[in-house]
Write a protein that holds these residues in place. Structure first.
Motif, PDB file in Angstrom:
ATOM      1  N   SER A 210       0.812  -1.223   0.000  1.00 20.50           N
ATOM      2  CA  SER A 210       0.000   0.000   0.000  1.00 20.50           C
ATOM      3  C   SER A 210       0.844   1.272   0.000  1.00 20.50           C
ATOM      4  O   SER A 210       1.967   1.301   0.492  1.00 20.50           O
ATOM      5  N   LEU A 211       0.248   2.317  -0.563  1.00 22.07           N
ATOM      6  CA  LEU A 211       0.932   3.613  -0.587  1.00 22.07           C
ATOM      7  C   LEU A 211       1.076   4.167   0.820  1.00 22.07           C
ATOM      8  O   LEU A 211       2.067   4.810   1.150  1.00 22.07           O
ATOM      9  N   ASN A 212       0.046   3.896   1.673  1.00 19.20           N
ATOM     10  CA  ASN A 212       0.134   4.391   3.050  1.00 19.20           C
ATOM     11  C   ASN A 212       1.347   3.807   3.763  1.00 19.20           C
ATOM     12  O   ASN A 212       2.019   4.484   4.529  1.00 19.20           O
ATOM     13  N   ARG A 213       1.654   2.544   3.494  1.00 12.00           N
ATOM     14  CA  ARG A 213       2.824   1.925   4.126  1.00 12.00           C
ATOM     15  C   ARG A 213       4.101   2.629   3.657  1.00 12.00           C
ATOM     16  O   ARG A 213       4.953   2.990   4.462  1.00 12.00           O
ATOM     17  N   GLN A 214       4.182   2.833   2.343  1.00 13.44           N
ATOM     18  CA  GLN A 214       5.370   3.526   1.808  1.00 13.44           C
ATOM     19  C   GLN A 214       5.514   4.915   2.409  1.00 13.44           C
ATOM     20  O   GLN A 214       6.598   5.356   2.747  1.00 13.44           O
ATOM     21  N   ARG A 215       4.358   5.581   2.563  1.00 14.27           N
ATOM     22  CA  ARG A 215       4.411   6.943   3.119  1.00 14.27           C
ATOM     23  C   ARG A 215       4.962   6.934   4.540  1.00 14.27           C
ATOM     24  O   ARG A 215       5.813   7.743   4.892  1.00 14.27           O
ATOM     25  N   PHE A 216       4.446   6.008   5.370  1.00 13.93           N
ATOM     26  CA  PHE A 216       4.922   5.981   6.759  1.00 13.93           C
ATOM     27  C   PHE A 216       6.378   5.547   6.847  1.00 13.93           C
ATOM     28  O   PHE A 216       7.135   6.078   7.652  1.00 13.93           O
ATOM     29  N   LEU A 217       6.769   4.596   5.995  1.00 13.78           N
ATOM     30  CA  LEU A 217       8.166   4.164   6.039  1.00 13.78           C
ATOM     31  C   LEU A 217       9.092   5.300   5.643  1.00 13.78           C
ATOM     32  O   LEU A 217      10.101   5.553   6.289  1.00 13.78           O
ATOM     33  N   SER A 218       8.702   6.039   4.585  1.00 12.96           N
ATOM     34  CA  SER A 218       9.608   7.125   4.184  1.00 12.96           C
ATOM     35  C   SER A 218       9.564   8.264   5.209  1.00 12.96           C
ATOM     36  O   SER A 218      10.569   8.934   5.437  1.00 12.96           O
ATOM     37  N   MET A 219       8.414   8.447   5.842  1.00 11.25           N
ATOM     38  CA  MET A 219       8.301   9.480   6.884  1.00 11.25           C
ATOM     39  C   MET A 219       9.259   9.188   8.038  1.00 11.25           C
ATOM     40  O   MET A 219      10.010  10.053   8.479  1.00 11.25           O
ATOM     41  N   ILE A 220       9.273   7.939   8.487  1.00 16.62           N
ATOM     42  CA  ILE A 220      10.141   7.645   9.643  1.00 16.62           C
ATOM     43  C   ILE A 220      11.616   7.641   9.224  1.00 16.62           C
ATOM     44  O   ILE A 220      12.479   8.031   9.987  1.00 16.62           O
ATOM     45  N   ARG A 221      11.866   7.204   7.965  1.00 14.26           N
ATOM     46  CA  ARG A 221      13.263   7.211   7.501  1.00 14.26           C
ATOM     47  C   ARG A 221      13.773   8.646   7.459  1.00 14.26           C
ATOM     48  O   ARG A 221      14.869   8.948   7.894  1.00 14.26           O
ATOM     49  N   LYS A 222      12.916   9.510   6.953  1.00 20.36           N
ATOM     50  CA  LYS A 222      13.339  10.896   6.739  1.00 20.36           C
ATOM     51  C   LYS A 222      13.432  11.680   8.057  1.00 20.36           C
ATOM     52  O   LYS A 222      14.379  12.417   8.280  1.00 20.36           O
TER      53      LYS A 222
END
Ligand SMILES: Nc1ncnc2c1ncn2[C@@H]1O[C@H](COP(=O)(O)OP(=O)(O)O)[C@@H](O)[C@H]1O
Ligand SMILES: [Mg+2]
Length: 402
Positions: free
Chosen positions: A311-323
């Motif tokens: 899901s896009l939501n998963r990608q969003r949260f993963l990149s949010m925490i990475r960033k």
């Protein structure tokens, strides 16, 4: 109505802790980092954002404990597919156990633990002041890398003090006027509360804050920074502390239930309002799209599917925490710098030759840009920027010609 005075009823155990420990400084060393999540309004998805953020952190290999501190409506355990929690926050508040670790329960998500709230416990929402302080102190002692605290709706001192106690503070809003408005009000109450606590022994500063806190600013139309200037002129030490407190208050914004990317503009409006009217830096961290499958996922107790693998939501949260949390792409900024400018190019007033590109929603590359940092100078080298813009131009021409 916000009650500004607390009845301070310390227990013996808490007597040695000063009241100022409510808004504790960021944790250091091996202490858990506390992320508090609030938003003023109910039903906007604070719980869903807490669950998603924690799951993303756990999937990145960190030890995470979620704390359901929605004292009037605990339901995180249900979202995580756990019914009838055996131990809850109530056991800790009632002193049946000494530490929060003792009421922590494993969840179906690997690496994620939960301190369940106490659903339906009469009077829990009205915990005493010293109980709140004790809970805040113990959050940092949890054996975890990150502690994510789900705070209930409302703007009473319980919610505000819990929110202000975070090392990282996140507000959630939906892209709709009522939620945006309430989020702004929440931030306003939170900054005033923080300033009042910092200057609890200064009658002059308290009086100044009182005069400009009402929504109409009928008594004092000055901005907080102007009040700060007056304090600075009267007492330099107080002035420095005032601006330090103002600058240290740096909440993050996550929008939830976004149907259409265009709606993220509401987040921009909120950023500009808090920046211009309150002089608060509100970092926009990103958004979670509306996902129609969520009610079914919760009903079927399938918490893994809240952030489904593709899901896009998963990608969003993963990149949010990475960033923002794991230090990749970390950025340093001048305290008090304006976070969002609705401009693509920025020119210095006294140097007409100095022009820099400012990262903005209005940039044509914004949608696919990996460097998105609204309001900051664009980090993409000039050549690459022009090349990408050129390619985009060609693409558009081709599409039109087709
Ligand atoms: N991104 C989303 N997409 C679809 N439904 C959502 C989303 N986020 C939350 N919800 C739904 O909205 C309702 C309120 O969410 P919740 O997280 O409980 O809000 P809050 O904690 O702010 O009261 C719940 O029924 C939840 O399933
Ligand atoms: Mg909730």
């Amino acid at each position: 109505m916000i009650q500004e005075t607390d009845s301070i009823a310390y227990s013996e155990e808490d007597a040695e802790q000063s009241e100022t420990s409510v808004a504790s400084p960021p944790s250091t060393g091996s202490q858990a980092k506390v992320i508090t999540v609030a938003g003023g309004k109910g039903g906007i998805g604070k719980t869903m954002i807490c669950a998603s953020l924690s799951m993303a952190l756990a999937q990145a290999g960190l030890r995470v404990t979620l704390v359901d501190a929605d004292l009037g409506g605990a339901n995180l355990h249900t979202v995580l597919g756990m019914y009838m929690p055996a131990k809850t926050l109530h056991d800790f508040i009632q002193r049946r156990v000494k530490t929060l670790d003792e009421v922590t329960m494993p969840t179906p998500i690997e690496g994620l633990k939960l301190v369940c709230g106490a659903p339906g416990v009469v009077g829990l929402a009205n915990i005493q002041h010293w109980e709140k302080l004790k809970m805040i102190r113990h959050l940092r002692k949890l054996s975890a890398d990150y502690v994510v605290v789900d705070i209930g709706a409302g703007m009473s001192l319980n919610e505000i003090d819990l929110f202000n106690s975070g090392d990282i503070t996140i507000v959630v809003a939906n892209p709709e006027p009522t939620s945006i408005q309430e989020c702004y009000n929440f931030l306003k109450v939170a900054i005033f509360r923080r300033l009042r606590r910092e200057f609890s022994d200064s009658f002059t500063v308290q009086e100044l804050l009182d005069r400009c806190k009402d929504p109409s600013h009928a008594n004092d139309r000055r901005l907080l920074t102007e009040i700060g200037d007056e304090i600075m002129a009267a007492d330099r030490r107080d002035g420095v502390l005032f601006f330090k407190t103002l600058n240290a208050f740096a909440p993050k914004l996550i929008l939830n239930r976004v149907f259409d990317y265009q709606e993220t503009r509401d987040g921009l409006a909120l950023q500009i309002a808090t920046q211009d009217l309150l002089q608060i830096k509100l970092d926009y961290w990103g958004y979670m799209s509306y996902d129609p499958s969520i009610p079914q996922v919760v009903r079927a107790a399938r918490p893994h599917d809240i952030l489904a693998p593709e899901s896009l939501n998963r990608q969003r949260f993963l990149s949010m925490i990475r960033k923002y949390l794991l230090g990749e792409n970390i950025r340093y900024q001048r305290p008090g710098a304006r976070m969002i400018l609705p401009l693509l190019y920025h020119q210095k007033k006294n140097d007409p030759n100095w022009v820099s590109r400012i990262c903005s929603l209005q940039c044509q590359l914004w949608g696919n840009c990996p460097l998105q940092e609204g309001g900051m100078p664009c980090r993409m080298p000039e050549e690459e920027f022009n090349e990408k813009l050129g390619r985009l131009g060609n693409l558009k021409t081709q599409t039109l010609a087709a």
